[in-house]
Design a protein around this motif. Structure first.
Motif, mmCIF file in Angstrom:
data_model
loop_
_atom_site.group_PDB
_atom_site.id
_atom_site.type_symbol
_atom_site.label_atom_id
_atom_site.label_comp_id
_atom_site.label_asym_id
_atom_site.label_seq_id
_atom_site.Cartn_x
_atom_site.Cartn_y
_atom_site.Cartn_z
ATOM 1 N N GLY A 54 0.805 -1.217 0.000
ATOM 2 C CA GLY A 54 0.000 0.000 0.000
ATOM 3 C C GLY A 54 0.833 1.259 0.000
ATOM 4 N N THR A 55 0.278 2.299 0.591
ATOM 5 C CA THR A 55 0.872 3.631 0.557
ATOM 6 C C THR A 55 2.254 3.661 1.194
ATOM 7 O OG1 THR A 55 -1.367 4.551 0.670
ATOM 8 C CG2 THR A 55 0.455 6.050 1.151
ATOM 9 N N HIS A 56 2.501 2.816 2.178
ATOM 10 C CA HIS A 56 3.772 2.809 2.918
ATOM 11 C C HIS A 56 4.983 2.669 1.997
ATOM 12 C CE1 HIS A 56 6.587 2.168 6.170
ATOM 13 N NE2 HIS A 56 6.908 0.980 5.705
ATOM 14 N N GLY A 69 2.640 2.514 -2.912
ATOM 15 C CA GLY A 69 1.502 1.958 -3.623
ATOM 16 C C GLY A 69 1.916 1.082 -4.791
ATOM 17 N N GLN A 124 0.715 0.339 -9.108
ATOM 18 C CA GLN A 124 -0.071 0.797 -10.246
ATOM 19 C C GLN A 124 -0.833 -0.360 -10.875
ATOM 20 O OE1 GLN A 124 -0.276 4.074 -11.096
ATOM 21 N NE2 GLN A 124 -1.873 3.535 -12.576
ATOM 22 N N LYS A 143 -4.243 3.444 -8.858
ATOM 23 C CA LYS A 143 -3.204 3.082 -7.902
ATOM 24 C C LYS A 143 -3.795 2.395 -6.686
ATOM 25 C CE LYS A 143 1.117 5.166 -6.328
ATOM 26 N NZ LYS A 143 1.869 6.431 -6.184
ATOM 27 N N GLU A 186 -3.756 2.006 -2.968
ATOM 28 C CA GLU A 186 -3.328 2.838 -1.838
ATOM 29 C C GLU A 186 -4.069 2.408 -0.586
ATOM 30 O OE1 GLU A 186 -2.046 7.114 -3.599
ATOM 31 O OE2 GLU A 186 -4.194 6.689 -3.721
ATOM 32 N N GLY A 187 -3.454 2.697 0.557
ATOM 33 C CA GLY A 187 -4.074 2.361 1.821
ATOM 34 C C GLY A 187 -3.099 1.664 2.747
ATOM 35 N N ALA A 231 -5.190 -1.519 1.834
ATOM 36 C CA ALA A 231 -4.879 -0.944 0.526
ATOM 37 C C ALA A 231 -5.624 -1.655 -0.602
ATOM 38 C CB ALA A 231 -3.374 -1.010 0.280
#
Length: 243
Positions: free
Chosen positions: A39-41, A44, A46, A62, A64-65, A90
């Motif tokens: 995820g975002t960490h 992310g 694509q 994307k 994300e999460g 994510a």
């Protein structure tokens, strides 16, 4: 049939066909092998969804999460069909307008140059939600660096983590004792210099000095990291100049 009646019938048929298109939700996630969700960490991942038969792009975006619930993913025994993701985990959510069963190809590009793809039949109005369509990512993220001292020895560092960014540490969920990290310095016309890196006391950090001073020149530094218990591995290169 009179021409105008035929035209009206054709228009009605086309309108009826168009009306059959149904917004269909598709949730896509990426999970690191033997670890948590990507995820975002780690920046992310694509996602591109295409019609596998025509190549037409249906959606892109994307993932994300958050990486997900650690106890549920890594500690508690997994019950068949039990949900693993929660509302914060994510994901990428696409809304596809399709009129017929469509063979969809998902291509997910994650950190460290890793890519995974899969195909799935998606039916109009049959949403793919919950945990969704999960693609698995084996591998390790490796970030190398080195500093050359006045004695021309280099202190080589490598940050090594799971694809989700999950940390490696002694006696942790990802035990540093299970990982082998090594460095290789190559210079044109010279024998490669190879040596192991040891856990450096900080999560995911491995380091070691070069065994001997380095001759002046341009080097290529390669870090190789492997996990003894899974197929996970990572390789990264960087340049190093010794003056």
């Amino acid at each position: 049939m009179r021409p105008y009646l035929f035209a009206l019938s054709l228009a009605a048929a086309l309108a009826a066909g168009a009306a059959q298109a149904q917004p269909t939700t598709v949730v896509v996630r990426a999970r690191a092998l033997d670890a948590k969700f990507i995820g975002t960490h780690v920046g992310g991942a694509q996602v591109t969804l295409t019609d596998a038969r025509t190549g037409k792009t249906l959606a892109s975006g994307k993932i994300e999460g958050a990486t997900g619930d650690t106890p549920k993913l890594m500690v508690q025994p997994a019950a068949r069909n039990a949900p693993l993701a929660d509302a914060d985990t994510a994901r990428f959510t696409a809304q596809l307008d399709i009129t017929e069963p469509t063979l969809v190809r998902a291509v997910v590009r994650a950190p460290a140059g890793m890519e995974a793809s899969s195909t799935l039949w998606v039916l109009p109005g049959r949403n793919i939600e919950g945990d969704g369509w999960v693609l698995s990512f084996p591998g390790l993220i490796v970030e190398p660096s080195a500093v050359v001292g006045a004695d021309r020895k280099a202190m080589v560092h490598a940050k090594v983590a799971l694809m989700c960014g999950c940390p490696i540490e002694p006696k942790g969920l990802w035990d540093a004792a299970n990982y082998t990290v090594s460095a290789e310095l190559t210079r044109k016309g010279a024998e490669p210099v190879r040596f192991p890196l040891a856990y450096a006391g900080t999560k995911s950090e491995f380091a070691a000095p070069t065994p001997t001073p380095l001759a002046p020149g341009a080097y290529r530094l390669r870090i190789i990291a492997t996990d003894a218990t899974t197929p996970n591995a990572g390789v990264a290169d960087t340049d190093l100049v010794v003056k």
